[in-house]
Enzyme design. Structure first.
Site, short mmCIF file in Angstrom:
data_model
loop_
_atom_site.label_atom_id
_atom_site.label_comp_id
_atom_site.label_asym_id
_atom_site.label_seq_id
_atom_site.Cartn_x
_atom_site.Cartn_y
_atom_site.Cartn_z
N ARG A 139 -23.08 36.69 -48.84
CA ARG A 139 -24.03 35.61 -48.58
C ARG A 139 -25.13 35.58 -49.64
O ARG A 139 -25.54 34.52 -50.09
CB ARG A 139 -24.60 35.74 -47.17
N TYR B 251 -19.43 27.41 -47.26
CA TYR B 251 -18.64 28.65 -47.10
C TYR B 251 -19.52 29.90 -46.95
O TYR B 251 -20.70 29.86 -47.22
CB TYR B 251 -17.55 28.79 -48.15
N GLU B 252 -18.93 30.96 -46.49
CA GLU B 252 -19.64 32.19 -46.09
C GLU B 252 -20.67 31.88 -45.00
O GLU B 252 -21.71 32.52 -44.93
CB GLU B 252 -20.32 32.87 -47.29
N GLY B 253 -20.35 30.92 -44.15
CA GLY B 253 -21.26 30.54 -43.06
C GLY B 253 -22.12 29.36 -43.46
O GLY B 253 -22.89 29.43 -44.41
N GLN C 137 -26.28 30.16 -40.76
CA GLN C 137 -27.32 31.02 -41.33
C GLN C 137 -28.61 30.91 -40.49
O GLN C 137 -29.28 31.90 -40.21
CB GLN C 137 -27.66 30.63 -42.78
#
Lengths: 250, 596
Positions: free
Chosen positions: B297, B438-440, B445
């Site tokens: 992240r 992406y990656e949350g 977040q």
């Protein structure tokens, strides 16, 4: 065979050079600096010759401010084995003084071959290599685009007006590099780390017995004149008249 | 078309001041890390980014990765560039020394990631994922797995991927269905994974997939997910790639951006089951995935900084060369380049000031991560870890949301030409667009921020940081009249962040829905104020350094200008965001779902 290579610290070729407001020179304070591209080619050549088994040791030499250490570290990260810095008090180092210092180090180090950039992109003097050769009384090959060492001689190709000149020169000799000799490599991360541990010796001009006092005086440095707008001509007659009378080229 | 020039001075400034280089040097294993090393590494990496990766950015976008009968071919030039990248040792920068890496800290690794991403984001997703796989293996893998795979992943001879997502399991991974059946010393993996970045390609001799799957007896939900290593090629006895494993790339996606990076659908076990090896203990896969996800992240946050920087450089070059109109107030005379127009300058400064603030916060987080991992004192490590946990969703969410805005401004600076693909500005906007997803997603977040990071601990870490921010008030006051407006803006912004934080602490338990409704505004507020805090610090540092005799005046005066612009022009947004957080929840939920 031991090779000595000189490296000069110059303004990064991608930086726009600015003239100092007092006209005494160009601004170098807080400007990004880099190794002179022709010196990069010289180091690359030495490293390739070492990789080919022709060369056993590469000594990189730089002359100037203490920050030239960074340039020597880059040379060592590219593959030079050790560095020598001649720390000069003045930044106004002129070709003859540099050539004398290089000669003094050559006398000490006794390399079989000296590879130098044909010129530095800051002053574009194109003199130091030739002067070193003359001071030593060694053969020289300037503007070199190919080198093959055969025992006591080297076959070289020189870029001259109108073509290529192939010569055989006796070693020891001074060779200066042209653009097409090779394409320098990108430095690798492990080699950057290793370069930090390679030996770097610092000398002073006095200990080498060389007087580096400038012999030339810079009167004024100024920007080249801006190109002015062109004019339209009515016909060929007017064009010819302008070329003859104003431009005086025909 | 502009050429990428790594912003070495600002990077070195941010590493020294915000990653806190002196403190990094003092950490165990970092004694070699000093300003000289940083300069050497950044300079050489900058050359590589400019000379090798940047020239392939536009061509990679135009051509894209190609799929044909299960074979994926990277865009022209990528394979050679990757070989050069690995050979130059850039892949091994952060890898542990035990496995052939250089063991350098994140305070250097993250700035380098910024460079690679600025030059060519699609390309550098591949090494970034490889780093993630290394991290999972080194922390959780058996000695055997580590010995077999780590050296090749560190050197970059092989690349790595993360296989989480399935068609029905996106943000909610509890729905993962891929099966893993034990068979001797290994497992048979069967299922379909989607959105696998660089899941198949022709750049290296093998690919190491990390796959989330369920064992037959696994409990339902997230507590029943395990992690497996599944190589593209099975290994021969000597460790070299041998027979093909039962994995097939069924297709690659057609995307808005990052065209050079193949996003794969991978089918595991069409012929009876792909061979996989369990990482760590069964049913702990998601937990393992999260240890590296947090680093990933931060990495995606840096992608935001990177694209913003690149979009700024591109727009700046255009603004300096495009001649259009006369200077405002002039009716005659020469026409001027558009950078002379105040609104173009406003756009450029917005891009630059925000990018500098994002870089400052990103490198600050990198320095915090190094301290959390390496500090000799356990209490110090824990303190830095909680601050890192707090900042990770902020860096990811805020830097990427701003990157999209900045890349959009980059298009705007170009006017009509910005809308034309040949100009190159549009690519940065398209590439930036994935980073908030992406990656949350930003929503994920923000939920992480208000829940696990602020709500769960009653705001302790956040309020401690806010108190630290307030300590800057005295030096701002002492800096005199030119800092008066900046100080006022800063005080208001910190007040707003504090009020919003206290509101969240009050409402998180009783009204979780209300808190979630204003989570993203809170995340943006946090980023805006934290960025403002570091920009104010930068202003004070620049002011002091200008008194030194050999001061780099151009850089420091530029820093004073961008920090002032940030504090006086951009930071006031914090006030509005704080109001949205404390008053805006009810209106968000007022319209019933059925009424939409």
């Amino acid at each position: 065979m031991k090779v000595l290579v000189t490296v000069k610290r110059v303004i990064d070729p991608y930086v726009k050079v600015r003239v100092k407001s007092d006209g005494s020179g160009v601004e170098t304070a807080n400007v990004k600096m880099a190794m002179n591209p022709f010196c990069e080619i010289a180091i690359e050549q030495a490293v390739r010759m070492k990789e080919a088994g022709v060369v056993t040791e590469i000594v990189a030499v730089s002359i100037g401010a203490p920050q030239c250490q960074e340039t020597l570290r880059t040379a060592m990260a590219m593959g030079a084995d050790r560095g020598i810095l001649v720390e000069t008090g003045t930044t106004d180092m002129q070709p003859l003084a540099v050539a004398k210092l290089v000669k003094a180090i050559i006398d000490k180090e006794q390399p079989r071959l000296v590879i130098m950039g044909k010129q530095a992109i800051d002053d574009d003097a194109n003199q130091t290599g030739q002067m070193v050769s003359a001071l030593l009384g060694w053969p020289q090959s300037a503007f070199t685009s190919a080198i093959t060492v055969n025992g006591d001689t080297a076959d070289v190709t020189r870029e001259i007006d109108g073509g290529l000149e192939k010569l055989t020169i006796k070693l020891p000799a001074v060779i200066t590099t042209d653009l097409r000799l090779n394409e320098p490599r990108y430095v690798t991360l492990p080699n950057i780390m290793k370069a930090k541990k390679k030996p770097l010796e610092t000398l002073k001009p006095e200990t080498l017995g060389v007087d580096v006092t400038p012999r030339l005086k810079t009167l004024k440095v100024e920007e080249p004149p801006k190109r002015s707008a062109g004019v339209k001509v009515a016909d060929v007659k007017e064009l010819v008249a302008k070329l003859r009378n104003e431009a005086r080229v025909i | 078309m502009s050429t990428y020039n790594a912003p070495l001075k600002d990077m070195q400034f941010a590493i020294a001041e915000f990653a806190g280089l002196d403190g990094i040097t003092a950490l165990p294993g970092c004694s070699e890390v000093n300003a000289d090393l940083v300069e050497a590494v950044l300079t050489e990496a900058g050359k590589f980014a400019q000379g090798v990766l940047d020239p392939l950015n536009r061509s990679g976008d135009k051509q894209g990765a190609q799929w044909r009968d299960g074979v994926v071919t990277a865009p022209a030039g990528f394979k050679e560039a990757y070989a050069q990248f690995a050979e130059a040792g850039w892949n091994s920068l952060g890898g542990s020394v035990d496995h052939g890496g250089q063991g350098l800290p994140h305070s250097i690794a993250l700035p380098l990631q910024e460079m690679w991403n600025s030059a060519n984001m699609a390309f550098c997703l591949c090494p970034m994922l490889t780093t993630g796989v290394q991290e999972a293996l080194v922390h959780h893998g058996s000695a055997d797995l580590v010995k077999t795979y780590m050296p090749k992943l560190v050197s970059g001879e092989w690349t790595g991927t993360m296989n989480l997502t399935e068609p029905q399991a996106g943000s909610d991974l509890s729905a993962v269905r891929t099966r893993a059946v034990p068979e001797g010393d290994h497992y048979r993996i069967q299922g379909t994974k989607i959105f696998i970045t660089w899941g198949e390609h022709d750049m290296t001799g093998n690919i190491v997939h990390l796959v989330l799957a369920r064992l037959p007896d696994a409990p339902e939900g997230v507590k029943g997910i395990s992690m497996f290593v599944v190589p593209k090629f099975m290994l021969n006895a000597d460790g070299s790639p041998g027979a093909r494993n039962d994995i097939r790339c069924v297709s690659i996606e057609h995307k808005l951006g990052i065209h050079g990076s193949p996003t794969c659908v991978l089918a595991y076990g069409d012929k009876g089951g792909a061979t996989g090896y369990l990482v760590g203990e069964a049913n702990r896969g998601l937990e393992y995935m999260f240890t590296m996800m947090n680093h990933a992240r931060l990495g995606v946050g840096m992608e935001g900084v990177a694209i913003a920087e690149r979009a700024y450089q591109h727009a700046l070059e255009y603004a300096k060369t495009r001649v259009q109109g006369r200077a405002i107030g002039q009716r005659s005379g020469d026409r001027v380049t558009i950078i002379h127009h105040p609104d173009v300058r406003r756009m450029l400064l917005t891009m630059r000031a925000q990018t500098e603030a994002m870089r400052a916060l990103g490198y600050y987080a990198a320095g915090t991560l190094d301290r959390a991992k390496r500090h000799a004192d356990a209490q110090q490590r824990a303190g830095h870890q909680s601050r890192l946990d707090l900042l990770t969703p902020v860096v990811k969410g805020w830097c990427t949301e701003l990157a999209v805005e900045i890349a959009s401004l980059g298009v705007q600076v170009h006017g009509g030409m910005g809308f034309i693909e040949e100009t190159g500005a549009a690519q940065y906007l398209r590439d930036a667009r994935i980073t908030t997803i992406y990656e949350g997603t930003t929503g994920i977040q923000a939920n992480d921020l208000i829940g696990r990071k602020v709500g769960a601990e009653k705001g302790a870490t956040a309020l401690a940081l806010i108190a630290e921010m307030r300590a800057l008030d005295a030096p701002l006051l002492a800096a005199g009249e030119t800092f008066t407006a900046m100080r006022a803006s800063f005080t208001q912004a910190v007040d707003g962040l504090e009020a919003a934080t206290l509101w969240l602490v009050d409402h998180y338990r009783q009204e979780p829905e209300a808190a979630a409704a204003v989570a993203v505004p809170y995340l943006k507020l946090f980023g805006t104020v934290a960025g403002g805090w570091l920009m104010a610090r930068a202003a004070l540092i620049a002011r002091e350094r200008l008194n030194e005799t050999d001061a780099d005046r151009a850089f420091l005066e530029g820093k004073l200008a961008t920090t002032r612009f940030y504090l006086e022009h951009l930071l006031p947004q914090a006030g509005a965001l704080a109001q949205t957080v404390t008053r805006g929840a009810a209106s968000t939920l007022a319209l019933d779902v059925a009424a939409f």
